[in-house]
Design an enzyme around this catalytic site. Structure first.
Site, PDB file in Angstrom:
ATOM      1  N   LYS A  51       0.826  -1.200   0.000  1.00 53.46           N
ATOM      2  CA  LYS A  51       0.000   0.000   0.000  1.00 53.46           C
ATOM      3  C   LYS A  51       0.868   1.262   0.000  1.00 53.46           C
ATOM      4  O   LYS A  51       0.652   2.164  -0.808  1.00 53.46           O
ATOM      5  CB  LYS A  51      -0.910  -0.061   1.235  1.00 53.46           C
ATOM      6  CG  LYS A  51      -1.820   1.099   1.433  1.00 53.46           C
ATOM      7  CD  LYS A  51      -2.950   0.741   2.384  1.00 53.46           C
ATOM      8  CE  LYS A  51      -2.653   1.018   3.843  1.00 53.46           C
ATOM      9  NZ  LYS A  51      -2.455   2.424   4.175  1.00 53.46           N
ATOM     10  N   SER A  52       1.842   1.317   0.895  1.00 55.08           N
ATOM     11  CA  SER A  52       2.682   2.534   0.992  1.00 55.08           C
ATOM     12  C   SER A  52       3.407   2.802  -0.325  1.00 55.08           C
ATOM     13  O   SER A  52       3.499   3.948  -0.780  1.00 55.08           O
ATOM     14  CB  SER A  52       3.751   2.359   2.075  1.00 55.08           C
ATOM     15  OG  SER A  52       3.167   2.399   3.339  1.00 55.08           O
ATOM     16  N   ARG A 106      -8.490  12.496  12.231  1.00 55.90           N
ATOM     17  CA  ARG A 106      -7.052  12.214  12.374  1.00 55.90           C
ATOM     18  C   ARG A 106      -6.223  13.500  12.403  1.00 55.90           C
ATOM     19  O   ARG A 106      -6.557  14.481  11.750  1.00 55.90           O
ATOM     20  CB  ARG A 106      -6.612  11.249  11.261  1.00 55.90           C
ATOM     21  CG  ARG A 106      -7.373   9.936  11.423  1.00 55.90           C
ATOM     22  CD  ARG A 106      -6.872   8.861  10.545  1.00 55.90           C
ATOM     23  NE  ARG A 106      -5.483   8.528  10.828  1.00 55.90           N
ATOM     24  CZ  ARG A 106      -4.751   7.728  10.061  1.00 55.90           C
ATOM     25  NH1 ARG A 106      -5.274   7.207   8.971  1.00 55.90           N
ATOM     26  NH2 ARG A 106      -3.515   7.452  10.385  1.00 55.90           N
ATOM     27  N   SER A 154       7.007   9.472  11.963  1.00 60.22           N
ATOM     28  CA  SER A 154       5.912   9.223  11.027  1.00 60.22           C
ATOM     29  C   SER A 154       6.417   9.369   9.600  1.00 60.22           C
ATOM     30  O   SER A 154       6.918  10.429   9.211  1.00 60.22           O
ATOM     31  CB  SER A 154       4.769  10.213  11.276  1.00 60.22           C
ATOM     32  OG  SER A 154       3.981  10.346  10.113  1.00 60.22           O
ATOM     33  N   ASP A 214       2.087  -0.898  11.855  1.00 62.69           N
ATOM     34  CA  ASP A 214       0.832  -1.436  11.315  1.00 62.69           C
ATOM     35  C   ASP A 214       0.597  -2.892  11.736  1.00 62.69           C
ATOM     36  O   ASP A 214      -0.462  -3.449  11.459  1.00 62.69           O
ATOM     37  CB  ASP A 214       0.825  -1.315   9.781  1.00 62.69           C
ATOM     38  CG  ASP A 214       0.727   0.150   9.350  1.00 62.69           C
ATOM     39  OD1 ASP A 214       0.268   0.990  10.162  1.00 62.69           O
ATOM     40  OD2 ASP A 214       1.121   0.461   8.212  1.00 62.69           O
ATOM     41  N   LYS A 220      -4.800   6.105  14.580  1.00 59.04           N
ATOM     42  CA  LYS A 220      -4.794   5.466  13.253  1.00 59.04           C
ATOM     43  C   LYS A 220      -6.230   5.461  12.707  1.00 59.04           C
ATOM     44  O   LYS A 220      -7.064   6.232  13.143  1.00 59.04           O
ATOM     45  CB  LYS A 220      -4.211   4.059  13.375  1.00 59.04           C
ATOM     46  CG  LYS A 220      -2.718   4.069  13.691  1.00 59.04           C
ATOM     47  CD  LYS A 220      -1.936   4.536  12.485  1.00 59.04           C
ATOM     48  CE  LYS A 220      -0.468   4.672  12.767  1.00 59.04           C
ATOM     49  NZ  LYS A 220       0.236   5.326  11.667  1.00 59.04           N
ATOM     50  N   ARG A 275      -6.585   1.989  17.725  1.00 57.60           N
ATOM     51  CA  ARG A 275      -6.261   0.552  17.656  1.00 57.60           C
ATOM     52  C   ARG A 275      -5.910  -0.028  19.021  1.00 57.60           C
ATOM     53  O   ARG A 275      -6.068  -1.230  19.235  1.00 57.60           O
ATOM     54  CB  ARG A 275      -5.137   0.303  16.648  1.00 57.60           C
ATOM     55  CG  ARG A 275      -5.633   0.489  15.231  1.00 57.60           C
ATOM     56  CD  ARG A 275      -4.582   0.184  14.178  1.00 57.60           C
ATOM     57  NE  ARG A 275      -5.181   0.318  12.858  1.00 57.60           N
ATOM     58  CZ  ARG A 275      -4.505   0.521  11.742  1.00 57.60           C
ATOM     59  NH1 ARG A 275      -3.182   0.599  11.772  1.00 57.60           N
ATOM     60  NH2 ARG A 275      -5.134   0.617  10.584  1.00 57.60           N
TER      61      ARG A 275
HETATM   62  C1  S3P Z   1       2.471   4.994   6.159  1.00 54.71           C
HETATM   63  C2  S3P Z   1       3.063   5.344   7.349  1.00 54.71           C
HETATM   64  C3  S3P Z   1       2.562   4.911   8.660  1.00 54.71           C
HETATM   65  C4  S3P Z   1       1.605   3.734   8.532  1.00 54.71           C
HETATM   66  C5  S3P Z   1       0.597   3.916   7.436  1.00 54.71           C
HETATM   67  C6  S3P Z   1       1.294   4.122   6.099  1.00 54.71           C
HETATM   68  C7  S3P Z   1       3.063   5.490   4.907  1.00 54.71           C
HETATM   69  O1  S3P Z   1       1.857   5.974   9.263  1.00 54.71           O
HETATM   70  O2  S3P Z   1       0.955   3.518   9.770  1.00 54.71           O
HETATM   71  O3  S3P Z   1      -0.257   2.796   7.348  1.00 54.71           O
HETATM   72  O4  S3P Z   1       2.722   4.975   3.833  1.00 54.71           O
HETATM   73  O5  S3P Z   1       3.889   6.417   4.977  1.00 54.71           O
HETATM   74  P1  S3P Z   1       2.569   7.172  10.050  1.00 54.71           P
HETATM   75  O6  S3P Z   1       3.369   7.941   9.085  1.00 54.71           O
HETATM   76  O7  S3P Z   1       1.449   7.991  10.603  1.00 54.71           O
HETATM   77  O8  S3P Z   1       3.367   6.526  11.111  1.00 54.71           O
END
Ligand code: S3P
Length: 426
Positions: free
Chosen positions: A21-22, A121, A165, A313, A340, A344
């Site tokens: 996903k990222s 959020r 983050s 995650d 989140k 969670r």
């Molecule tokens: C992500 C970063 C994480 C993760 C999220 C995806 C990303 O969040 O929890 O599911 O793609 O950069 P944070 O940046 O808030 O830690």
């Protein structure tokens, strides 16, 4: 939608998790601001990443998807056009935060909103540095979406991030591409580094020196090809299920093993999990491999703040494994998990208690006393994909029936999740 689950027989077989996903989000966003036609192979077609596709289309980018590959007709750093409507980022924090960085560099006004979860959020974490760089941002209560951004004329900053983050780090780096000078971000702890790994493929230099990351403004990203590996965070639910359902043996193929993502594996190994990582190779600058998982007798472990960013995650999956380990597992330093897609920490405490597990809740984590057996229960996903999947893994090992409410949340990151679980249980 409700899904009814029963205790399963041993899970056996081979799976390929959905694409990451990222990395899929980043491939769409970076390709949109690159010059020329980029190709994204193995793109994740799921709720979250389609929010990024829709957002970039709303900004004038042509994105073609023939069901196999995605072609993004990038228009360069200055090629986005003012959207004619509010941009709906759905459930996706990544879309909203990464886009806020890009839009801060663009001389027009856009408004970003999202679903009920995204509207709760925290956005001040991006608003503060982007405003320092020169963007004009207003948000509901100064901190929540909807958020309006008028960008342009950014100056580089050095910014010490108050939270680890990757979304915040990436937002500042993306804005840095538009800024005059060199932008430097300092992380309190390492978070996932997909943006740092991917930008050089588009010809943009990134300097990484420990926890300091620097990008310079003005370099035009150039189109490239990205091959997206399998998502470790999606695989985590099958790792958890295979460990706790007796007699299981599951092979997970082609999964991303970025070291900032695999803290869960390290913790599981300390718990005594029978896991083997094989066939490690490089795919588009990311390590990828296969993981062989066998059901195991697990013991409790203490997880502290240092480990949280690399298993951020995987917290829900880790809680499920802890619920069936001998002894009490304590997870602390995880306050970020409260903000989140759902709270969670609260959601895992609630569901595990319903399954008969003794749980102590802290502001920043949980103490989970491993049980002999889990009891099937009525579980509320709180509309959160990872909560729904974690309790589906728990249900596979629980006596009696489990009902997952708002079970369709899995479509945010893992369409076909329930079918895959069913296939493995024969
Ligand atoms: C992500 C970063 C994480 C993760 C999220 C995806 C990303 O969040 O929890 O599911 O793609 O950069 P944070 O940046 O808030 O830690």
């Amino acid at each position: 939608m409700k899904v009814e689950l029963k205790r399963t027989k041993a899970l056996r077989g081979e799976i390929t998790p959905p694409p990451d996903k990222s990395i899929s989000h980043r491939a769409i966003i970076l390709s949109s601001i690159a010059n020329g036609k980029s190709l994204v192979k193995n793109f994740l077609r799921a709720g979250d990443t389609l929010s990024s596709v829709n957002a970039m289309r709303a900004l004038g980018i042509e994105i073609e998807d023939d069901g196999a590959e995605v072609v993004v007709h990038g228009r360069g750093l200055r090629g986005l056009s003012e959207p004619s409507d509010v941009i709906d980022c759905g459930n996706s924090g990544t879309t909203m935060r990464l886009l806020s960085g890009v839009l801060s560099g663009n001389p027009f006004t856009s408004v970003l909103t999202g679903d009920e979860s995204l509207k709760q959020r925290p956005m001040r974490r991006v608003i503060t540095p982007l405003t320092q760089m020169g963007a004009h941002i207003s948000a509901r209560d100064d901190r929540y979406p909807p958020m309006s951004i008028r960008g342009g004329n950014l100056k580089a900053i050095r910014y010490e991030m108050p939270v680890a983050s990757a979304q915040l780090k990436s937002a500042i780096m993306l804005a840095g591409l538009y800024a005059d000078g060199t932008t430097e971000v300092v992380e309190p702890r390492r978070s996932r580094d997909h943006t740092e790994r991917m930008l050089p493929a588009y010809g943009v230099k990134v300097d990484v020196d420990g926890l300091n990351i620097r990008v310079s403004g003005g370099a035009e990203p150039q189109a490239t090809e990205v091959d997206v590996p399998g998502d470790f965070s999606s695989a985590a639910f099958f790792i958890a299920a295979a460990l706790v359902v007796k007699g299981s043996e599951v092979m997970i193929k082609g999964v991303g093993l970025n070291p900032q993502r695999t803290g869960f594996l390290e913790v599981l190994q300390k718990m005594g999990a029978d896991l083997k990582v094989e066939n490690v190779r490089d795919v588009s600058g990311e390590p990828v491999g296969d993981i062989q998982c066998r059901s195991s007798e697990l013991r409790a472990v203490d997880v502290g703040e240092d480990m949280i960013p690399s298993l951020i995650d995987e917290f829900p999956a880790l809680c499920v494994v802890a619920a069936l380990a001998s002894g009490t597992t304590t997870i602390r330093g995880a306050a970020e998990l409260r903000v989140k897609e759902s709270d969670r920490v609260g959601a895992m405490a609630e569901g595990l208690k319903a399954m008969g597990v003794e749980v102590e809740e802290f502001p920043d984590g949980l103490g989970i006393r491993g049980a002999e057996v889990l009891r099937g229960a009525d579980i509320h996903s709180h509309g959160d994909h990872r909560i729904a999947m974690a309790f589906s893994a728990a249900a596979s090992a629980a006596e009696g029936d489990t009902t997952i409410h708002e079970a369709e949340a899995v479509d945010i990151s893992f369409p076909g999740f329930y079918e895959m679980l069913k296939r493995l249980s024969g």
